[in-house]
Design an enzyme around this catalytic site. Structure first.
Site, PDB file in Angstrom:
ATOM      1  N   VAL A  14      58.502  98.185  90.358  1.00 43.44           N
ATOM      2  CA  VAL A  14      57.853  98.368  89.053  1.00 43.44           C
ATOM      3  C   VAL A  14      57.183  97.075  88.589  1.00 43.44           C
ATOM      4  O   VAL A  14      56.017  97.067  88.177  1.00 43.44           O
ATOM      5  CB  VAL A  14      58.871  98.863  87.993  1.00 43.44           C
ATOM      6  CG1 VAL A  14      58.216  98.969  86.623  1.00 43.44           C
ATOM      7  CG2 VAL A  14      59.469 100.194  88.409  1.00 43.44           C
ATOM      8  N   ARG A  46      65.241  86.365  94.190  1.00 42.18           N
ATOM      9  CA  ARG A  46      65.254  85.442  95.331  1.00 42.18           C
ATOM     10  C   ARG A  46      64.004  84.589  95.351  1.00 42.18           C
ATOM     11  O   ARG A  46      62.884  85.119  95.224  1.00 42.18           O
ATOM     12  CB  ARG A  46      65.334  86.236  96.640  1.00 42.18           C
ATOM     13  CG  ARG A  46      66.768  86.612  97.010  1.00 42.18           C
ATOM     14  CD  ARG A  46      66.804  87.306  98.350  1.00 42.18           C
ATOM     15  NE  ARG A  46      65.986  88.521  98.355  1.00 42.18           N
ATOM     16  CZ  ARG A  46      66.421  89.714  97.947  1.00 42.18           C
ATOM     17  NH1 ARG A  46      67.651  89.842  97.522  1.00 42.18           N
ATOM     18  NH2 ARG A  46      65.637  90.763  97.975  1.00 42.18           N
ATOM     19  N   LYS A 104      67.212 102.384  81.372  1.00 42.99           N
ATOM     20  CA  LYS A 104      67.879 103.554  80.773  1.00 42.99           C
ATOM     21  C   LYS A 104      69.384 103.368  80.668  1.00 42.99           C
ATOM     22  O   LYS A 104      69.992 103.750  79.683  1.00 42.99           O
ATOM     23  CB  LYS A 104      67.551 104.824  81.555  1.00 42.99           C
ATOM     24  CG  LYS A 104      68.126 104.867  82.962  1.00 42.99           C
ATOM     25  CD  LYS A 104      67.306 105.725  83.860  1.00 42.99           C
ATOM     26  CE  LYS A 104      66.033 104.993  84.136  1.00 42.99           C
ATOM     27  NZ  LYS A 104      65.756 104.580  85.481  1.00 42.99           N
ATOM     28  N   GLU A 128      59.452 103.362  76.580  1.00 41.78           N
ATOM     29  CA  GLU A 128      58.896 104.623  77.097  1.00 41.78           C
ATOM     30  C   GLU A 128      59.244 104.843  78.569  1.00 41.78           C
ATOM     31  O   GLU A 128      59.505 105.969  79.013  1.00 41.78           O
ATOM     32  CB  GLU A 128      57.368 104.616  76.916  1.00 41.78           C
ATOM     33  CG  GLU A 128      56.667 105.901  77.304  1.00 41.78           C
ATOM     34  CD  GLU A 128      57.073 107.070  76.415  1.00 41.78           C
ATOM     35  OE1 GLU A 128      56.720 107.059  75.234  1.00 41.78           O
ATOM     36  OE2 GLU A 128      57.748 107.988  76.920  1.00 41.78           O
ATOM     37  N   VAL A 131      62.653 106.767  80.254  1.00 38.67           N
ATOM     38  CA  VAL A 131      62.862 108.206  80.446  1.00 38.67           C
ATOM     39  C   VAL A 131      61.634 108.832  81.090  1.00 38.67           C
ATOM     40  O   VAL A 131      60.562 108.874  80.478  1.00 38.67           O
ATOM     41  CB  VAL A 131      63.145 108.925  79.103  1.00 38.67           C
ATOM     42  CG1 VAL A 131      63.475 110.386  79.356  1.00 38.67           C
ATOM     43  CG2 VAL A 131      64.269 108.255  78.352  1.00 38.67           C
ATOM     44  N   ILE A 135      55.656 109.972  81.989  1.00 37.66           N
ATOM     45  CA  ILE A 135      55.537 111.103  81.052  1.00 37.66           C
ATOM     46  C   ILE A 135      55.801 110.615  79.629  1.00 37.66           C
ATOM     47  O   ILE A 135      56.876 110.097  79.340  1.00 37.66           O
ATOM     48  CB  ILE A 135      56.547 112.225  81.389  1.00 37.66           C
ATOM     49  CG1 ILE A 135      56.437 112.619  82.869  1.00 37.66           C
ATOM     50  CG2 ILE A 135      56.327 113.428  80.484  1.00 37.66           C
ATOM     51  CD1 ILE A 135      57.496 113.618  83.313  1.00 37.66           C
ATOM     52  N   GLY A 186      62.147 108.224 101.186  1.00 40.74           N
ATOM     53  CA  GLY A 186      62.173 107.171 100.168  1.00 40.74           C
ATOM     54  C   GLY A 186      62.419 107.684  98.758  1.00 40.74           C
ATOM     55  O   GLY A 186      62.361 106.915  97.795  1.00 40.74           O
ATOM     56  N   LYS A 204      69.366 109.333  80.589  1.00 36.35           N
ATOM     57  CA  LYS A 204      68.117 109.794  79.972  1.00 36.35           C
ATOM     58  C   LYS A 204      68.407 110.838  78.895  1.00 36.35           C
ATOM     59  O   LYS A 204      67.773 110.852  77.837  1.00 36.35           O
ATOM     60  CB  LYS A 204      67.193 110.365  81.045  1.00 36.35           C
ATOM     61  CG  LYS A 204      66.681 109.289  82.013  1.00 36.35           C
ATOM     62  CD  LYS A 204      66.036 109.907  83.243  1.00 36.35           C
ATOM     63  CE  LYS A 204      65.570 108.840  84.220  1.00 36.35           C
ATOM     64  NZ  LYS A 204      65.189 109.396  85.527  1.00 36.35           N
TER      65      LYS A 204
HETATM   66  N1  HSE Z   1      65.862 107.661  90.422  1.00 35.66           N
HETATM   67  C1  HSE Z   1      65.168 108.327  89.370  1.00 35.66           C
HETATM   68  C2  HSE Z   1      64.676 109.677  89.849  1.00 35.66           C
HETATM   69  C3  HSE Z   1      63.999 107.561  88.822  1.00 35.66           C
HETATM   70  O1  HSE Z   1      64.914 110.065  90.986  1.00 35.66           O
HETATM   71  O2  HSE Z   1      64.061 110.367  89.056  1.00 35.66           O
HETATM   72  C4  HSE Z   1      64.422 106.456  87.942  1.00 35.66           C
HETATM   73  O3  HSE Z   1      65.120 106.932  86.824  1.00 35.66           O
END
Ligand code: HSE
Length: 427
Positions: A14, A46, A104, A128, A131, A135, A186, A204
């Site tokens: 992120v 790191r 969260k 924002e 959650v 969106i 992934g 959430k």
């Molecule tokens: N790991 C979460 C998901 C995303 O699979 O929606 C981050 O909250």
């Protein structure tokens, strides 16, 4: 033109996208905010790794020093977890910085204390991205619906589990096989516990319930059940009823007007419900309000760029507030509603039993339901060499009544086992 200095805590998936967008969209962000943004420091775990697009001299492993700087206007926290994120955010407030966070777990555990600290310092706390990533949900609930009365929030707020359940539904795969595929692609992390056991969704749900109902709800208040026990047979049984299985976060205002419930668990949902068509790793949240009626918010609820989109939106908002010498909405918890235990929740249930296929067994089973005040809607029986599989779907009953019914069913001689219990939602 004024410059606003931004410190970034965390430079993983992120954080990297946040820094990239701050650079590539610098001119547009300046025009929208009315000030130039300067990335003044980036705290990383790191040292020694070059981060594409981030000058090396901005990198530091000393996040605590970075947030102590009194020239920082906004701190973006995308480290996650409780500590050191909590202490870093509190120090940032003490030094007059507003904070944008995607955290969260921290907000769901300790949101009230963070809001109070932000308010004391006269700065903003925006989240924002905490959650469902890109969106818009927090701002619509905090601001757009601030004049309405929200009664219910029903959502798919975890992409990993939605991917797994969707895979099970579309291919007939079992849970482990679908999890393996989610990991290979992934979607699931190496340790998938937070997602598959519902912790992520519960955090959430706590945040959404708090904002929607203007009260305090923590993750500990949210009933939580993950998807690890969902079987291919449950998914097939849902299909036979015209339903799909989804991990739902459900926050509801109780009829008494003074309490709410918040829960996360797998549930069968009719195919006709708008949330049933949310496929793959997508998220969607259904909001029901007195005046607005039914609203649905849909989109990518995870990933670097979608989460960064929400962070950048908050960054623009808090920067505008800083320039105006104001702050945005803080915590709204005036309603002080009680959070009811799961026992009080009223919903429908799908109960799957393995029974002996003998005269009177169905009558015994039906009697147990009747004795506990749980009304049966449908019964489906499939024979199997002297045994039978019995699927009972109930009308609405409390969780307490259903639990007592199941305990009594287990003690019947001819009930070999309770194969599964799943709630049925969305009617
Ligand atoms: N790991 C979460 C998901 C995303 O699979 O929606 C981050 O909250």
């Amino acid at each position: 033109m004024r410059t606003l200095k931004v410190a970034l805590l965390g430079c993983g998936v992120v954080g990297t996208d946040v820094a990239r967008i701050m650079t590539t969209q610098a001119d547009d962000l300046e025009a929208r905010i009315g000030a130039r943004l300067e990335l003044a420091g980036v705290a990383v775990r790191r040292a020694g790794r070059t981060r594409p697009g981030i000058p090396d001299h901005l990198l530091t492993t000393d996040a605590a020093e970075l947030v102590k700087r009194d020239d920082i206007d906004v701190v973006i926290e995308v480290i996650g977890g409780i500590e050191p994120a909590r202490s870093l955010i509190l120090t940032a407030f003490d030094n007059g910085a507003s904070v944008v966070t995607a955290n969260k777990a921290l907000l769901a555990a300790d949101g009230a204390a963070l809001h109070a600290a932000a308010s004391r310092a006269g700065v903003d706390l925006y989240y924002e991205a905490a959650v469902a990533a890109a969106i818009p949900l927090v701002r619509p609930l905090r601001e757009s619906l601030a004049g309405d009365k929200v009664n219910r929030v029903l959502g798919i707020v975890n992409g990993t589990t939605n991917f797994i359940l969707d895979k099970m539904d579309s291919t007939g795969a079992g849970y482990s096989e679908a999890l393996e595929e989610a990991t290979a692609l992934g979607y699931a992390e190496a340790d998938p516990t937070a997602d598959v056991e519902g912790f992520d969704a519960a955090a959430k749900a706590a945040i959404l319930a708090g904002i929607a109902f203007h009260t305090r709800v923590t993750a500990a208040d949210v009933f939580r059940e993950g998807i690890t026990e969902v079987t291919a047979a449950d998914i097939a049984s849902a299909r036979a009823m015209g339903c799909v299985v989804k991990l739902l976060a459900i926050c509801e205002r109780a009829k008494d007007g003074v309490s709410v419930t918040a829960r996360v668990h797998p549930a069968m949902l009719p195919l006709a419900h708008p949330l049933a068509s949310v496929r793959g790793a997508y998220n969607a949240v259904f909001v029901e309000a007195d005046a607005a009626g039914q609203l649905m918010f849909y989109g990518p609820g995870a990933g670097g760029a979608p989460t960064a989109s929400a962070v950048l939106g908050d960054l623009v908002a808090v920067c505008r507030n800083k320039l105006a010498g104001s702050t945005g909405p803080g915590e709204s918890a005036y309603a002080q509603l009680t959070v009811n235990p799961m026992d009080d929740v009223v919903t429908r249930y799908h109960v799957s039993l393995d029974v002996a296929d003998k005269a009177g067994v169905l009558a015994q089973v039906a009697t147990v339901f009747a004795e506990h005040g749980v009304s049966i809607d449908t019964v489906r029986q499939t024979g199997r060499e002297g045994d039978a599989s019995l699927v009972v779907v109930t009308h609405r009953a409390t969780d307490a009544a259903l639990s007592a019914t199941v305990a009594a069913l287990r003690s019947l001689d001819h009930v070999r086992g309770v194969a599964s219990i799943m709630r049925v939602e969305g009617e």
